[in-house]
Scaffold this motif. Structure first.
Motif, PDB file in Angstrom:
ATOM      1  N   UNK A  30      -7.922   4.834   2.260  1.00 13.41           N
ATOM      2  CA  UNK A  30      -7.598   6.156   2.220  1.00 13.41           C
ATOM      3  C   UNK A  30      -6.403   6.396   3.069  1.00 13.41           C
ATOM      4  N   UNK A  31      -6.162   5.636   4.031  1.00 13.88           N
ATOM      5  CA  UNK A  31      -4.850   6.273   5.102  1.00 13.88           C
ATOM      6  C   UNK A  31      -3.824   5.173   4.577  1.00 13.88           C
ATOM      7  N   UNK A  32      -3.860   3.980   3.768  1.00 17.83           N
ATOM      8  CA  UNK A  32      -2.471   3.461   3.538  1.00 17.83           C
ATOM      9  C   UNK A  32      -2.074   3.647   2.020  1.00 17.83           C
ATOM     10  N   UNK A  33      -0.971   3.855   1.688  1.00 18.61           N
ATOM     11  CA  UNK A  33      -0.406   4.164   0.295  1.00 18.61           C
ATOM     12  C   UNK A  33      -0.498   2.929  -0.618  1.00 18.61           C
ATOM     13  N   UNK A  69      -5.049  -3.745  -8.579  1.00 21.54           N
ATOM     14  CA  UNK A  69      -5.529  -2.583  -9.418  1.00 21.54           C
ATOM     15  C   UNK A  69      -6.901  -2.453  -9.503  1.00 21.54           C
ATOM     16  N   UNK A  70      -7.795  -3.355  -9.189  1.00 20.10           N
ATOM     17  CA  UNK A  70      -9.198  -3.031  -9.252  1.00 20.10           C
ATOM     18  C   UNK A  70      -9.729  -2.601  -8.050  1.00 20.10           C
ATOM     19  N   UNK A  71      -9.017  -2.761  -7.055  1.00 19.08           N
ATOM     20  CA  UNK A  71      -9.648  -2.217  -5.633  1.00 19.08           C
ATOM     21  C   UNK A  71      -8.923  -0.831  -5.015  1.00 19.08           C
ATOM     22  N   UNK A  72      -7.681  -0.939  -5.380  1.00 24.96           N
ATOM     23  CA  UNK A  72      -6.572   0.110  -4.941  1.00 24.96           C
ATOM     24  C   UNK A  72      -6.139   1.057  -5.830  1.00 24.96           C
ATOM     25  N   UNK A  73      -6.323   1.038  -6.895  1.00 22.73           N
ATOM     26  CA  UNK A  73      -6.017   2.178  -7.920  1.00 22.73           C
ATOM     27  C   UNK A  73      -6.938   2.667  -8.484  1.00 22.73           C
ATOM     28  N   UNK A  74      -6.758   4.137  -8.699  1.00 21.19           N
ATOM     29  CA  UNK A  74      -8.083   4.933  -9.474  1.00 21.19           C
ATOM     30  C   UNK A  74      -7.835   4.837 -10.970  1.00 21.19           C
ATOM     31  N   UNK A  75      -9.045   4.593 -11.814  1.00 17.38           N
ATOM     32  CA  UNK A  75     -10.439   4.459 -10.965  1.00 17.38           C
ATOM     33  C   UNK A  75     -10.951   3.202 -10.210  1.00 17.38           C
ATOM     34  N   UNK A  76     -11.295   3.171  -9.233  1.00 14.09           N
ATOM     35  CA  UNK A  76     -11.754   2.073  -8.456  1.00 14.09           C
ATOM     36  C   UNK A  76     -12.593   1.173  -9.191  1.00 14.09           C
TER      37      UNK A  76
END
Length: 248
Positions: A30-33, A69-76
């Motif tokens: 949530x805090x790192x791009x 992709x799996x953990x850090x892009x929506x949809x998670x």
């Protein structure tokens, strides 16, 4: 090319390390791009590539892109990417990871080659120094036998002065190995059975031969190593007296 235990571990690291890194970055999601997260994963890819090999680096790049992709892009927790910018970042992560992994692996290979070249050069120079300083050709031959045993990973290396009995396999001046007149595929078939002959010739004059017996399971030496062996044998031949046999 040999695939060692280290290579196997590197491949495992290539698959697992980006996954672990992606998991560790979850609390910061949530805090790192996503772009900064991708940069961290590129660092992981570089580390795997530098310590491993090209397949490991390529696998690490693919693994990093997938887990990003799996953990850090929506949809998670999905391999679907909803945001176009995240898609571009994931593709760039894969592309940059592949390029950097190959460059890192190449740098590691070049470093290893440079170290090997320096070692071979020192062997040749050391033998040449001994030949120029020593009054005994026996010392030079003993030195060459020791160098050949190390560089070719031999179980035994002995010298025969002025004899050409039998027709053993022969290591030729061009680094190839011949058996009964045919070129032997050393890389594919390994060393031929028995001892392999390396003739000691200087200025066109035959002085004797080294009989090379490889250690059990020894990996065939590179062409470069075989050419260095030929040069070492020539140095021994140049140091020998025409008439005096070598005590070996």
């Amino acid at each position: 090319m040999r695939f060692t235990v280290r290579d196997a571990l590197a491949v495992v690291a290539g698959a697992v390390a980006p996954f672990v890194a992606a998991l560790l970055l979850l609390p910061l999601r949530g805090s790192v791009t996503p772009t900064n997260t991708a940069l961290v994963l590129v660092v992981v890819v570089v580390a795997v590539s530098a310590l491993g090999n090209r397949p490991a680096g390529a696998l690490a790049a693919l693994s990093a892109a997938l887990w990003f992709d799996f953990f850090h892009t929506r949809p998670y927790q999905s391999f679907h990417i909803q945001d176009r910018a995240d898609l571009v970042t994931a593709l760039l992560l894969l592309a940059v990871g592949l390029i950097v992994s190959q460059l890192a692996a190449r740098g590691r290979t070049l470093g290893r080659v440079a170290a090997t070249d320096a070692s071979h050069l020192e062997r040749l120079h050391g033998t040449a120094r001994l030949a120029s300083l020593s009054t005994s050709s026996d010392d030079v031959v003993r030195r060459v036998r020791a160098e050949l045993a190390e560089i070719l990973e031999l179980r035994d290396c002995r010298f025969e002065y002025g004899t050409l009995t039998g027709r053993p396999p022969r290591l030729e001046p061009d680094g190839s190995v011949r058996v009964d007149g045919w070129v032997w595929d050393l890389e594919l078939q390994g060393w031929p059975d028995g001892a392999t002959e390396l003739r000691a010739v200087a200025h066109g004059r035959y002085q004797g031969r080294f009989l090379l017996t490889p250690a059990p399971g020894a990996v065939p030496p590179s062409l470069e190593a075989r050419l260095v062996a030929v040069d070492l044998a020539a140095q021994a031949a140049a140091a020998l007296d025409d008439d005096r046999p070598v005590r070996a």
